[in-house]
Scaffold this motif. Structure first.
Motif, mmCIF file in Angstrom:
data_model
loop_
_atom_site.group_PDB
_atom_site.id
_atom_site.type_symbol
_atom_site.label_atom_id
_atom_site.label_comp_id
_atom_site.label_asym_id
_atom_site.label_seq_id
_atom_site.Cartn_x
_atom_site.Cartn_y
_atom_site.Cartn_z
ATOM 1 N N THR A 151 31.136 11.136 117.065
ATOM 2 C CA THR A 151 29.734 11.511 117.111
ATOM 3 C C THR A 151 28.935 10.325 116.602
ATOM 4 O O THR A 151 29.262 9.749 115.563
ATOM 5 C CB THR A 151 29.454 12.741 116.228
ATOM 6 O OG1 THR A 151 30.213 13.848 116.708
ATOM 7 C CG2 THR A 151 27.982 13.092 116.256
ATOM 8 N N ARG A 152 27.918 9.948 117.332
ATOM 9 C CA ARG A 152 27.120 8.773 116.976
ATOM 10 C C ARG A 152 25.699 9.182 116.639
ATOM 11 O O ARG A 152 25.104 10.010 117.313
ATOM 12 C CB ARG A 152 27.096 7.776 118.122
ATOM 13 C CG ARG A 152 26.237 6.528 117.884
ATOM 14 C CD ARG A 152 26.370 5.548 119.034
ATOM 15 N NE ARG A 152 27.750 5.096 119.136
ATOM 16 C CZ ARG A 152 28.219 4.389 120.164
ATOM 17 N NH1 ARG A 152 27.412 4.076 121.180
ATOM 18 N NH2 ARG A 152 29.483 4.011 120.191
ATOM 19 N N TYR A 153 25.193 8.561 115.562
ATOM 20 C CA TYR A 153 23.792 8.727 115.212
ATOM 21 C C TYR A 153 23.123 7.373 115.301
ATOM 22 O O TYR A 153 23.570 6.403 114.688
ATOM 23 C CB TYR A 153 23.621 9.307 113.803
ATOM 24 C CG TYR A 153 22.169 9.462 113.400
ATOM 25 C CD1 TYR A 153 21.357 10.404 114.036
ATOM 26 C CD2 TYR A 153 21.613 8.649 112.418
ATOM 27 C CE1 TYR A 153 20.029 10.541 113.676
ATOM 28 C CE2 TYR A 153 20.281 8.777 112.052
ATOM 29 C CZ TYR A 153 19.494 9.731 112.686
ATOM 30 O OH TYR A 153 18.171 9.869 112.338
ATOM 31 N N SER A 154 22.041 7.291 116.069
ATOM 32 C CA SER A 154 21.339 6.026 116.288
ATOM 33 C C SER A 154 19.927 6.101 115.777
ATOM 34 O O SER A 154 19.276 7.148 115.863
ATOM 35 C CB SER A 154 21.312 5.679 117.781
ATOM 36 O OG SER A 154 22.618 5.630 118.326
ATOM 37 N N PHE A 212 25.762 4.656 113.961
ATOM 38 C CA PHE A 212 26.746 5.094 112.979
ATOM 39 C C PHE A 212 27.696 6.079 113.654
ATOM 40 O O PHE A 212 27.273 7.151 114.103
ATOM 41 C CB PHE A 212 26.058 5.776 111.790
ATOM 42 C CG PHE A 212 25.068 4.898 111.072
ATOM 43 C CD1 PHE A 212 25.474 4.066 110.043
ATOM 44 C CD2 PHE A 212 23.726 4.898 111.439
ATOM 45 C CE1 PHE A 212 24.570 3.251 109.378
ATOM 46 C CE2 PHE A 212 22.810 4.082 110.784
ATOM 47 C CZ PHE A 212 23.232 3.258 109.754
ATOM 48 N N ASP A 213 28.960 5.685 113.761
ATOM 49 C CA ASP A 213 29.975 6.523 114.411
ATOM 50 C C ASP A 213 30.919 7.118 113.373
ATOM 51 O O ASP A 213 31.355 6.426 112.442
ATOM 52 C CB ASP A 213 30.803 5.701 115.394
ATOM 53 C CG ASP A 213 30.031 5.359 116.660
ATOM 54 O OD1 ASP A 213 30.568 5.605 117.749
ATOM 55 O OD2 ASP A 213 28.907 4.842 116.557
ATOM 56 N N LYS A 250 27.313 -0.300 113.746
ATOM 57 C CA LYS A 250 26.845 -1.407 114.582
ATOM 58 C C LYS A 250 25.375 -1.659 114.268
ATOM 59 O O LYS A 250 24.578 -0.724 114.201
ATOM 60 C CB LYS A 250 26.971 -1.080 116.070
ATOM 61 C CG LYS A 250 28.384 -0.795 116.531
ATOM 62 C CD LYS A 250 28.376 -0.420 118.002
ATOM 63 C CE LYS A 250 29.764 -0.005 118.477
ATOM 64 N NZ LYS A 250 29.754 0.407 119.890
ATOM 65 N N LEU A 251 25.044 -2.910 114.065
ATOM 66 C CA LEU A 251 23.659 -3.301 113.811
ATOM 67 C C LEU A 251 23.234 -4.321 114.851
ATOM 68 O O LEU A 251 23.951 -5.291 115.106
ATOM 69 C CB LEU A 251 23.506 -3.901 112.412
ATOM 70 C CG LEU A 251 23.819 -2.997 111.233
ATOM 71 C CD1 LEU A 251 23.704 -3.782 109.928
ATOM 72 C CD2 LEU A 251 22.888 -1.789 111.192
ATOM 73 N N ILE A 252 22.086 -4.108 115.457
ATOM 74 C CA ILE A 252 21.542 -5.041 116.437
ATOM 75 C C ILE A 252 20.180 -5.494 115.954
ATOM 76 O O ILE A 252 19.233 -4.712 115.889
ATOM 77 C CB ILE A 252 21.413 -4.396 117.825
ATOM 78 C CG1 ILE A 252 22.764 -3.856 118.280
ATOM 79 C CG2 ILE A 252 20.872 -5.396 118.829
ATOM 80 C CD1 ILE A 252 22.676 -2.939 119.467
ATOM 81 N N TYR A 253 20.086 -6.748 115.571
ATOM 82 C CA TYR A 253 18.850 -7.333 115.042
ATOM 83 C C TYR A 253 18.151 -8.093 116.163
ATOM 84 O O TYR A 253 18.728 -8.993 116.779
ATOM 85 C CB TYR A 253 19.205 -8.265 113.889
ATOM 86 C CG TYR A 253 18.072 -9.092 113.328
ATOM 87 C CD1 TYR A 253 17.399 -8.695 112.170
ATOM 88 C CD2 TYR A 253 17.703 -10.297 113.931
ATOM 89 C CE1 TYR A 253 16.394 -9.471 111.631
ATOM 90 C CE2 TYR A 253 16.683 -11.072 113.399
ATOM 91 C CZ TYR A 253 16.026 -10.658 112.257
ATOM 92 O OH TYR A 253 15.024 -11.427 111.735
#
Length: 491
Positions: free
Chosen positions: A485-488, A250-251, A277-280
């Motif tokens: 800022t990115r939260y992963s 989430f940026d 961005k979602l990576i399945y």
């Protein structure tokens, strides 16, 4: 190595099952014939090269020994809803001219010679139709049919809509967008919807997850209601829980972009933007299962033309692992199907394509990993902006070929850098006689702060050149810079 690339049936079954299966076979052969010409990876997809997800995946594979029961009657009912609901709204609520159908219009549209490209708005053709195709697809996918068995439903649904539900001539662009785009969006939403409801939440959390999954895939939600599964947690092997890892970024940040086009005054814009961005799944697992690895990129922000600027979906179809057993290095060849929708103040693009992707990872030393990617494939259909207009349409329909290349490095899982190139040669099949060349270079520098947070900087440059036969050539340049800022997290 983890890579980023996430009870009225019985009678109808006896009556319509055989007919439908024959139709499935015919349409499947048609889709296989089209496959070599189809491609779906946006030339400017900022697909991350590195992913640190480590959770073991359990994917609802089409090759599972436990097959879900197929409900043809219910699937046909939901398929009918997908056809009738939007037509009823268009005809009786908003009273659209094209929804006033008759036996005369249907007879005209059933004539193969009546097909012609339409001039509908970009958003309608490039997003509305693929979304509609996703409903057709999931009416069967959510009722026990495999990916390949459900795929023809998008084509059949599109054909019925084009010939019966509108008085306008059937459009080949709508058929392709609804079919191919619908399959890509359909399998993506089906898997993400099932992943959301796989958690064993109860109470309010359970209801919230059901609602979220319903919004993502209405057909799957409707099926769960009709099955009596809504709000319930099941350990039934037939309703196997999907524990596939999903990595999310989430940026939130600031972006600035400028257009410096020939014969056009320089324009600069800036503002807040966000990206999800979602990576399945992961690239090296379940290589023979369609969409065992999915990448979704969405971007939104302050913009004149639309709040949602990008929707990009990558789904693996089949792959092969060429890695050596005695080496830590890995090489994967993945055939992908992709859908892309880009719509912002500076530039718009929409298309479907397929690509052969070669992904490699090399362990140079302890703490240092290098990833590379190369992809090549045909573009089935793409909408590209045309300033000269064609039949009132501000874009041309094109086909062609696209290429991607990229490299990334990870240092101690703290510092990441990647650079990517996206290129394409597109030739007009409907519009002003022209051909287009697209070149995009982008890079990203990211530093991990800890607890899932990181700082990112991303510069990029895009050039689109249109060579016209009867008009002056046009060159569009688009440069941008983003900081965020990115939260992963993994779930």
């Amino acid at each position: 190595m983890e890579k980023p690339y996430l009870p009225f049936d019985a009678v109808l079954n006896k009556i319509g099952g055989r007919i439908f299966l024959k139709l499935v076979a015919v349409m499947s052969i048609s889709l296989l014939w089209l496959a070599p010409y189809a491609n779906a990876q946006t030339p400017f997809d900022a697909r991350p090269l590195l992913n640190n997800a480590t959770k073991k995946d359990t994917i609802q594979s089409d090759n599972s020994t436990t097959k879900p029961k197929k409900h043809f009657g219910r699937a046909a009912f939901e398929f009918g809803l997908a056809e009738l609901t939007p037509w009823t709204y268009d005809r009786y609520i908003v009273n659209k001219d094209y929804a006033h159908i008759s036996f005369s219009t249907v007879g005209h549209n059933l004539n193969p010679g009546s097909w012609t490209f339409d001039n509908d708005e970009f958003q309608t053709n490039q997003f509305g139709h693929p979304y509609h195709g996703n409903l057709f697809f999931n009416s069967f996918r959510a009722n026990g049919y495999s990916f390949w068995e459900a795929a023809p439903a998008s084509a059949v649904g599109s054909y019925i809509w084009e010939t019966v539900a509108e008085n306008q001539a059937p459009a080949p662009n709508d058929f392709i967008n609804t079919t191919f785009g619908g399959i890509v969006l359909g399998e993506m939403t089906y898997r993400l919807s099932n992943r959301i409801i796989s958690k064993k939440n109860t109470g309010f959390k359970r209801q919230a997850s059901e609602v979220a999954a319903f919004i993502i895939d209405p057909m799957n939600g409707l099926t769960r209601i009709m099955d009596g599964k809504w709000g319930k947690v099941s350990d039934d092997n037939i309703d196997k829980l999907d524990s596939t890892n999903v990595h999310a970024d989430f940026d939130l940040g600031f972006r600035t972009f400028s257009t410096n086009n020939i014969n056009t005054a320089n324009t600069e814009r800036s503002g807040l933007y966000g990206r999800i961005k979602l990576i399945y799944g992961s690239a090296e697992k379940d290589l023979k299962t369609p969409f065992s690895n999915i990448y979704v990129n969405t971007e939104f922000g302050q913009d004149d033309s639309s709040k949602v600027n990008i929707i990009s979906v990558y789904g693996s179809l089949i792959g092969w692992d060429f890695s050596k057993a005695d080496s830590q290095d890995q090489q994967l060849l993945i055939i992908s199907a992709n859908y892309d929708y880009i719509h912002n103040q500076a530039f718009f693009y929409g298309g479907e394509s397929a690509k052969a992707n070669l992904f490699s990872e090399y362990k140079l030393s302890k703490g240092i990993t290098v990833n590379t990617s190369f992809g090549l494939g045909p573009v089935l259909l793409a909408a590209v902006p045309d300033k000269y207009l064609f039949n009132g349409r501000n874009y041309d329909y094109t086909s062609g070929v696209s290429v991607i290349a990229g490299a990334g490095i990870s240092i101690d899982d703290k510092l990441y850098y990647s650079i990517n190139y996206r290129g394409g040669a597109l030739f007009t099949i409907n519009g002003n006689q022209s051909h287009y060349f697209l070149h995009v270079v982008s890079s990203e520098l990211r530093y991990t702060l800890g607890d899932g947070f990181s700082l990112c900087a991303e510069p990029g440059y895009l050039t689109l050149k249109g060579d016209y036969k009867h008009h002056e050539d046009v060159t569009k340049n688009y440069s941008y810079f983003r900081v965020s800022t990115r939260y992963s997290l993994n779930f």
